[in-house]
Structure formats: structure tokens, C-alpha cells
Design a protein around this motif. Sequence first.
Motif, PDB file in Angstrom:
ATOM      1  N   VAL A  19       0.844  -1.196   0.000  1.00  0.00           N
ATOM      2  CA  VAL A  19       0.000   0.000   0.000  1.00  0.00           C
ATOM      3  C   VAL A  19       0.879   1.245   0.000  1.00  0.00           C
ATOM      4  O   VAL A  19       1.863   1.324   0.734  1.00  0.00           O
ATOM      5  CB  VAL A  19      -0.931   0.014   1.239  1.00  0.00           C
ATOM      6  CG1 VAL A  19      -1.777   1.267   1.272  1.00  0.00           C
ATOM      7  CG2 VAL A  19      -1.802  -1.225   1.247  1.00  0.00           C
ATOM      8  N   ILE A  20       0.519   2.219  -0.828  1.00  0.00           N
ATOM      9  CA  ILE A  20       1.215   3.505  -0.849  1.00  0.00           C
ATOM     10  C   ILE A  20       0.361   4.490  -0.067  1.00  0.00           C
ATOM     11  O   ILE A  20      -0.761   4.804  -0.453  1.00  0.00           O
ATOM     12  CB  ILE A  20       1.435   3.997  -2.290  1.00  0.00           C
ATOM     13  CG1 ILE A  20       2.299   2.993  -3.045  1.00  0.00           C
ATOM     14  CG2 ILE A  20       2.060   5.379  -2.296  1.00  0.00           C
ATOM     15  CD1 ILE A  20       2.423   3.267  -4.514  1.00  0.00           C
ATOM     16  N   PHE A  21       0.893   4.978   1.049  1.00  0.00           N
ATOM     17  CA  PHE A  21       0.144   5.836   1.953  1.00  0.00           C
ATOM     18  C   PHE A  21       0.335   7.312   1.610  1.00  0.00           C
ATOM     19  O   PHE A  21       1.426   7.744   1.271  1.00  0.00           O
ATOM     20  CB  PHE A  21       0.562   5.595   3.400  1.00  0.00           C
ATOM     21  CG  PHE A  21       0.138   4.254   3.921  1.00  0.00           C
ATOM     22  CD1 PHE A  21      -1.146   4.056   4.373  1.00  0.00           C
ATOM     23  CD2 PHE A  21       1.021   3.190   3.940  1.00  0.00           C
ATOM     24  CE1 PHE A  21      -1.553   2.819   4.847  1.00  0.00           C
ATOM     25  CE2 PHE A  21       0.631   1.952   4.405  1.00  0.00           C
ATOM     26  CZ  PHE A  21      -0.664   1.758   4.861  1.00  0.00           C
ATOM     27  N   THR A  22      -0.756   8.073   1.726  1.00  0.00           N
ATOM     28  CA  THR A  22      -0.704   9.524   1.570  1.00  0.00           C
ATOM     29  C   THR A  22      -0.174  10.149   2.842  1.00  0.00           C
ATOM     30  O   THR A  22       0.562  11.132   2.803  1.00  0.00           O
ATOM     31  CB  THR A  22      -2.114  10.074   1.270  1.00  0.00           C
ATOM     32  OG1 THR A  22      -2.638   9.382   0.136  1.00  0.00           O
ATOM     33  CG2 THR A  22      -2.077  11.560   1.000  1.00  0.00           C
ATOM     34  N   GLY A  23      -0.527   9.588   3.982  1.00  0.00           N
ATOM     35  CA  GLY A  23      -0.083  10.083   5.275  1.00  0.00           C
ATOM     36  C   GLY A  23      -0.525   9.136   6.369  1.00  0.00           C
ATOM     37  O   GLY A  23      -1.192   8.133   6.121  1.00  0.00           O
ATOM     38  N   TYR A  24      -0.144   9.485   7.604  1.00  0.00           N
ATOM     39  CA  TYR A  24      -0.461   8.657   8.756  1.00  0.00           C
ATOM     40  C   TYR A  24      -1.149   9.542   9.788  1.00  0.00           C
ATOM     41  O   TYR A  24      -0.795  10.702   9.954  1.00  0.00           O
ATOM     42  CB  TYR A  24       0.812   8.038   9.328  1.00  0.00           C
ATOM     43  CG  TYR A  24       1.583   7.291   8.267  1.00  0.00           C
ATOM     44  CD1 TYR A  24       1.270   5.983   7.959  1.00  0.00           C
ATOM     45  CD2 TYR A  24       2.586   7.916   7.537  1.00  0.00           C
ATOM     46  CE1 TYR A  24       1.948   5.302   6.969  1.00  0.00           C
ATOM     47  CE2 TYR A  24       3.271   7.248   6.543  1.00  0.00           C
ATOM     48  CZ  TYR A  24       2.951   5.932   6.263  1.00  0.00           C
ATOM     49  OH  TYR A  24       3.610   5.275   5.273  1.00  0.00           O
ATOM     50  N   VAL A  25      -2.123   8.981  10.506  1.00  0.00           N
ATOM     51  CA  VAL A  25      -2.940   9.774  11.411  1.00  0.00           C
ATOM     52  C   VAL A  25      -2.857   9.186  12.819  1.00  0.00           C
ATOM     53  O   VAL A  25      -3.033   7.979  13.012  1.00  0.00           O
ATOM     54  CB  VAL A  25      -4.409   9.821  10.931  1.00  0.00           C
ATOM     55  CG1 VAL A  25      -5.268  10.614  11.891  1.00  0.00           C
ATOM     56  CG2 VAL A  25      -4.495  10.404   9.534  1.00  0.00           C
ATOM     57  N   GLU A  78     -12.771   9.331  -0.265  1.00  0.00           N
ATOM     58  CA  GLU A  78     -13.411   9.521  -1.567  1.00  0.00           C
ATOM     59  C   GLU A  78     -12.518  10.261  -2.543  1.00  0.00           C
ATOM     60  O   GLU A  78     -12.648  10.111  -3.750  1.00  0.00           O
ATOM     61  CB  GLU A  78     -14.740  10.255  -1.397  1.00  0.00           C
ATOM     62  CG  GLU A  78     -15.813   9.385  -0.801  1.00  0.00           C
ATOM     63  CD  GLU A  78     -17.147  10.095  -0.670  1.00  0.00           C
ATOM     64  OE1 GLU A  78     -17.221  11.325  -0.880  1.00  0.00           O
ATOM     65  OE2 GLU A  78     -18.129   9.411  -0.346  1.00  0.00           O
ATOM     66  N   SER A  79     -11.578  11.054  -2.034  1.00  0.00           N
ATOM     67  CA  SER A  79     -10.652  11.774  -2.919  1.00  0.00           C
ATOM     68  C   SER A  79      -9.512  10.880  -3.402  1.00  0.00           C
ATOM     69  O   SER A  79      -8.695  11.297  -4.211  1.00  0.00           O
ATOM     70  CB  SER A  79     -10.083  13.008  -2.209  1.00  0.00           C
ATOM     71  OG  SER A  79      -9.276  12.608  -1.126  1.00  0.00           O
ATOM     72  N   GLY A  80      -9.440   9.642  -2.904  1.00  0.00           N
ATOM     73  CA  GLY A  80      -8.429   8.695  -3.339  1.00  0.00           C
ATOM     74  C   GLY A  80      -7.193   8.657  -2.448  1.00  0.00           C
ATOM     75  O   GLY A  80      -6.246   7.941  -2.737  1.00  0.00           O
ATOM     76  N   SER A  81      -7.177   9.393  -1.353  1.00  0.00           N
ATOM     77  CA  SER A  81      -6.042   9.382  -0.436  1.00  0.00           C
ATOM     78  C   SER A  81      -6.117   8.163   0.478  1.00  0.00           C
ATOM     79  O   SER A  81      -7.205   7.701   0.823  1.00  0.00           O
ATOM     80  CB  SER A  81      -6.040  10.652   0.419  1.00  0.00           C
ATOM     81  OG  SER A  81      -5.944  11.793  -0.393  1.00  0.00           O
ATOM     82  N   THR A  82      -4.951   7.661   0.864  1.00  0.00           N
ATOM     83  CA  THR A  82      -4.868   6.513   1.756  1.00  0.00           C
ATOM     84  C   THR A  82      -4.154   6.942   3.032  1.00  0.00           C
ATOM     85  O   THR A  82      -3.019   7.394   2.989  1.00  0.00           O
ATOM     86  CB  THR A  82      -4.091   5.363   1.092  1.00  0.00           C
ATOM     87  OG1 THR A  82      -4.721   5.038  -0.146  1.00  0.00           O
ATOM     88  CG2 THR A  82      -4.054   4.145   1.978  1.00  0.00           C
ATOM     89  N   TYR A  83      -4.834   6.803   4.166  1.00  0.00           N
ATOM     90  CA  TYR A  83      -4.279   7.211   5.450  1.00  0.00           C
ATOM     91  C   TYR A  83      -4.161   6.010   6.369  1.00  0.00           C
ATOM     92  O   TYR A  83      -5.148   5.314   6.628  1.00  0.00           O
ATOM     93  CB  TYR A  83      -5.157   8.277   6.116  1.00  0.00           C
ATOM     94  CG  TYR A  83      -5.135   9.591   5.384  1.00  0.00           C
ATOM     95  CD1 TYR A  83      -4.109  10.497   5.590  1.00  0.00           C
ATOM     96  CD2 TYR A  83      -6.131   9.915   4.477  1.00  0.00           C
ATOM     97  CE1 TYR A  83      -4.079  11.706   4.903  1.00  0.00           C
ATOM     98  CE2 TYR A  83      -6.110  11.116   3.786  1.00  0.00           C
ATOM     99  CZ  TYR A  83      -5.071  12.005   4.008  1.00  0.00           C
ATOM    100  OH  TYR A  83      -5.043  13.196   3.323  1.00  0.00           O
ATOM    101  N   GLY A  84      -2.957   5.757   6.865  1.00  0.00           N
ATOM    102  CA  GLY A  84      -2.741   4.729   7.862  1.00  0.00           C
ATOM    103  C   GLY A  84      -3.081   5.282   9.229  1.00  0.00           C
ATOM    104  O   GLY A  84      -2.727   6.418   9.551  1.00  0.00           O
ATOM    105  N   ILE A  85      -3.773   4.500  10.047  1.00  0.00           N
ATOM    106  CA  ILE A  85      -4.164   4.954  11.370  1.00  0.00           C
ATOM    107  C   ILE A  85      -3.188   4.370  12.383  1.00  0.00           C
ATOM    108  O   ILE A  85      -3.079   3.154  12.527  1.00  0.00           O
ATOM    109  CB  ILE A  85      -5.616   4.560  11.683  1.00  0.00           C
ATOM    110  CG1 ILE A  85      -6.539   5.245  10.674  1.00  0.00           C
ATOM    111  CG2 ILE A  85      -5.966   4.945  13.108  1.00  0.00           C
ATOM    112  CD1 ILE A  85      -7.985   4.946  10.843  1.00  0.00           C
TER     113      ILE A  85
END
Length: 188
Positions: A19-25, A78-85
Motif C-alpha cells: 500500500v502507498i500511503f498519503t499520510g499517517y494519522v 473519496e478523494s483517493g487518499s490513503t491514510y494509515g491509522i
Amino acid sequence: MSDTIDEAILRLKGDASDVIFTGYVTNAYVEDSSSLIGEVWHHAGADELGKFANGHCIETSAIAQIHTRGESLWVITESGSTYGILSFTPLGWTYFSHFYVTHSRLDSVAVCIPSFYMPSPAASRVGLGRAFLKRKKNVPKENVPESTTRVLRGPEPDLDYIRRMSIHAQETLETLKRNGVKTTDYEK
């Protein structure tokens, strides 16, 4: 704090290596708007002016999909971003647990509810933090007696139970597909 976040990111990347992440939260929670809210770290769109800087508050677009693998959880918006929690607020995880219960118990799910992808435990990958469990131990040849045999201990496997659970799992997958739930096979 930075070391703890980096360790959590490594565990997440170990479970979701493809998985390619946009960011982490961190301190993640979801409000009525179905968008993920928390503090963002290592965002791909961060710039020198402070936009998406580490530790800043972020509110994403609506959650479209929720994925789990191993001990990790990430969302696709919905914008296609992937965020790891990386972590939840004290009650932030309740949204995700209620959401999972909704999908597992209802035949019809509202269109506005995100899809939930959770592979079977056999499809989970070993994370970086647990990679040491798979290492082979090198035992010198002179310390191993010649008559050593390996004996499995424990009860005999119940093949009938395994067969029934396999049939139940297939029926559950068919029911989910019939009701429009998208499923992903991570073994492929």
C-alpha cells in the motif's frame, strides 16, 4: 514522540507492504460527517509553508473504504487518499467497530457506508515488529543428538470441524457478495 510514531509507521508498513500511503494519522476519530479527523504525520503533500506539517490537525474527505490486515488499519477516502491509522482517541475506535458489526450483521447496507475489507487471519502478513519470530535458529551440529525426533503435542485436529468452518466461511462470502459488499482477496 517521533520515535514512537516512526515505530508505528514501520509496523503499519510491515502489515501493508503493498500500500502507498498519503499520510499517517494519530488520535484518529470519525464524526457524523464520516471524515477521518486527527493529527497527520509524514503526509505526501506536505510543503515548506506548513501545509500538512507533522502534528497538524487534518480532516479528510469522506471515508470510502476501510482496510485491515494483521494489526493494522487504514482508510481510503473519496478523494483517493490513503491514510494509515497509528492511534485512536480514547473512543475513536468505536466508529470502526460499530461499522464492522453493521457489515457483518445486516443483509443490506446503506450506500453512504464505506466498504470494509478484512482478510482472514491466514492472509495476514507478519509485520516488521514480529519478523524475529520467523528467524531460524542455527544450532551447531555437534550439540544435536542423532536420535532426536519431533513429536507434535496436543489434540488431534478435528477435520470435521475444519470442513464445517470452511463451508461456513464460503457461505458468508457468498452472502456478502449477494448483498453488494465488495471483497478483496489479498492472497492474489
